[in-house]
Design an enzyme around this catalytic site. Structure first.
Site, PDB file in Angstrom:
ATOM      1  N   ASP A   1       6.305 -52.875  67.221  1.00 19.26           N
ATOM      2  CA  ASP A   1       6.749 -52.231  65.977  1.00 19.26           C
ATOM      3  C   ASP A   1       6.690 -53.161  64.767  1.00 19.26           C
ATOM      4  O   ASP A   1       6.770 -52.698  63.632  1.00 19.26           O
ATOM      5  CB  ASP A   1       8.196 -51.730  66.121  1.00 19.26           C
ATOM      6  CG  ASP A   1       8.301 -50.576  67.095  1.00 19.26           C
ATOM      7  OD1 ASP A   1       7.247 -50.067  67.520  1.00 19.26           O
ATOM      8  OD2 ASP A   1       9.434 -50.193  67.445  1.00 19.26           O
TER       9      ASP A   1
ATOM     10  N   ARG B   1      -4.160 -29.814  65.287  1.00 25.07           N
ATOM     11  CA  ARG B   1      -3.929 -30.292  66.652  1.00 25.07           C
ATOM     12  C   ARG B   1      -3.089 -31.574  66.601  1.00 25.07           C
ATOM     13  O   ARG B   1      -3.085 -32.280  65.587  1.00 25.07           O
ATOM     14  CB  ARG B   1      -5.252 -30.597  67.361  1.00 25.07           C
ATOM     15  CG  ARG B   1      -6.097 -29.369  67.634  1.00 25.07           C
ATOM     16  CD  ARG B   1      -5.489 -28.506  68.732  1.00 25.07           C
ATOM     17  NE  ARG B   1      -6.356 -27.410  69.115  1.00 25.07           N
ATOM     18  CZ  ARG B   1      -6.356 -26.199  68.545  1.00 25.07           C
ATOM     19  NH1 ARG B   1      -5.528 -25.935  67.536  1.00 25.07           N
ATOM     20  NH2 ARG B   1      -7.175 -25.250  68.967  1.00 25.07           N
TER      21      ARG B   1
ATOM     22  N   MET C   1       3.692 -44.898  67.505  1.00 21.35           N
ATOM     23  CA  MET C   1       5.015 -45.472  67.797  1.00 21.35           C
ATOM     24  C   MET C   1       5.661 -46.098  66.563  1.00 21.35           C
ATOM     25  O   MET C   1       4.971 -46.577  65.665  1.00 21.35           O
ATOM     26  CB  MET C   1       4.935 -46.485  68.932  1.00 21.35           C
ATOM     27  CG  MET C   1       5.010 -45.848  70.309  1.00 21.35           C
ATOM     28  SD  MET C   1       5.121 -47.072  71.614  1.00 21.35           S
ATOM     29  CE  MET C   1       5.561 -46.007  72.989  1.00 21.35           C
TER      30      MET C   1
END
Ligand code: F6P
Length: 370
Positions: free
Chosen positions: A133, A288, A175
């Site tokens: 991160d 999508r 993420m």
């Protein structure tokens, strides 16, 4: 024989083994014994060890994950049977029994809080910053970020052709619950036109308008990286209200109850799918969703992560030999820097809105959906 301990904690990241190897090889040459504790802080709590000598540290540079394994359990909340137990005393006892000079903890935000708690309990601690991160304070970057950035960017690259063939909007969940470094970095490197970050609550109508504008300009598909923690203004207001209630809570019980509500808020899944449905409704453009998930944490570390882990690991080894403790070894340009652990524990580095990557994105006309 001088002896030090080491563990990897929190979510794994490519480059952890490279860091173990750099420390292991360097201290072995100085005649030190390095004890690896398995499964994060559980290893030192329950004395699950492995020796990391020159031989066991060989051949692991390019291997993803961590040969020590990892867990997210904290020293003061470890699962024993059906209950959670404070194992701090056991950790201190094992540290003394092994006659460790210090304990090296490699991890992210949670690991640094735990490391500080153990330091306060009397242990000599050195930490290394690791998280895909990239949200740890006090360091330029963290081990694992570059590898994850490459995975996410390659995914955006691959999605371009199918998005273009079908003239679709592709939302790509990336993420990062609290910080948008991965979504922003891969979005910039992968040529995204709309990027949604935890740092900037978005208005779904604005995102739709941006996608329709592209469509009107003849740009018939769009790739939109969406950070896991990107929130609509409505959800962000809900979270803010919960956080304010937690701050104002009068006692421990009330605070714990609000904390559980906040955990539930984050555990709610399907936000990206809900956003896709809403965008389809507003734009009539086929949409999508791709969720990259743990692919971003897998595989061999990138060259940049191998280099970063090796130089931070070697600096950590130098600190061990110089008996310098209570520090995180941080990346500082081409150099390393020792930062007191108490300065970084509990401090999250989110993306500053005036960061050069943000400025570049805005100059190019990238929308953040505000
Ligand atoms: O370690 C950081 C991180 O990869 C976050 O980006 C992600 O939200 C989280 O871990 C996932 O955690 P877990 O692997 O425990 O599901």
């Amino acid at each position: 024989m001088n002896c030090v301990g080491i563990l990897t904690a929190g979510g794994d990241s490519p480059g952890l083994n490279a860091a173990l190897r750099a420390i292991g090889k360097t201290v072995a040459r100085a005649g030190y014994r390095l004890i690896g504790f398995r499964d994060g802080f559980e290893g030192i709590a329950f004395d699950r060890t492995m020796v990391l000598d020159d031989l066991t540290c060989s051949g692991i540079l390019t291997v993803g994950g961590t040969i020590l394994h990892t867990s997210r359990h904290k020293p003061n909340r470890m699962p024993v049977g059906n209950s959670m137990v404070d194992m701090t005393e056991a950790i201190v006892a094992n540290y003394r029994r092994h006659q460790l000079e210090c304990l090296v903890c490699i991890g992210g935000g949670g690991t640094h809080k735990s490391a500080l708690a153990l330091q306060k309990a009397g242990l000599n601690i050195i930490t290394l910053p690791k998280t895909i991160d990239n949200d740890l304070a006090g360091t330029d970057n963290t081990i694992g970020f570059d590898s994850a950035l490459s995975v996410a960017t390659r995914a955006l690259d691959s999605l371009h052709s199918t998005a273009s063939s079908h003239k679709r909007i592709m939302l790509v969940e990336i993420m990062g619950h609290k910080a948008g470094w991965l979504a922003l970095g891969s979005g910039l490197a992968g040529g995204a036109d709309v990027i949604l970050l935890p740092e900037i609550p978005y208005r779904v109508e604005q995102v739709a308008e941006e996608l329709l504008r592209r469509s009107r300009e003849g740009k018939l598909f769009s790739i939109v990286p969406v950070a896991e923690g990107a929130l609509s203004v409505t959800d962000a207001a809900r979270l803010e209200e919960l956080s304010a209630r937690k701050e104002a809570a009068s006692g421990k019980e009330e605070r714990e109850a609000v904390k559980r509500e906040i955990d539930q808020f984050w555990a709610e899944t399907g936000r990206t799918f809900a956003l896709a449905r809403k965008l389809e409704e507003l734009t009539a453009l086929e949409t999508r969703v791709t969720i990259l998930g743990h692919l971003q944490r897998g595989g061999s570390p990138s060259c940049a992560d191998r280099l970063l882990a090796t130089r931070l690991g070697s600096a950590a080894a130098r600190a061990i030999l110089a008996h310098q403790y209570g520090i995180m070894i941080a990346a500082d340009g081409e150099h390393t820097r020792q930062v007191p652990i108490e300065e970084v524990a509990g401090v999250r580095k989110v993306v500053p809105l005036d960061h050069p990557w943000m400025r570049a994105a805005r100059n190019l006309g990238v929308s953040f959906g505000e």
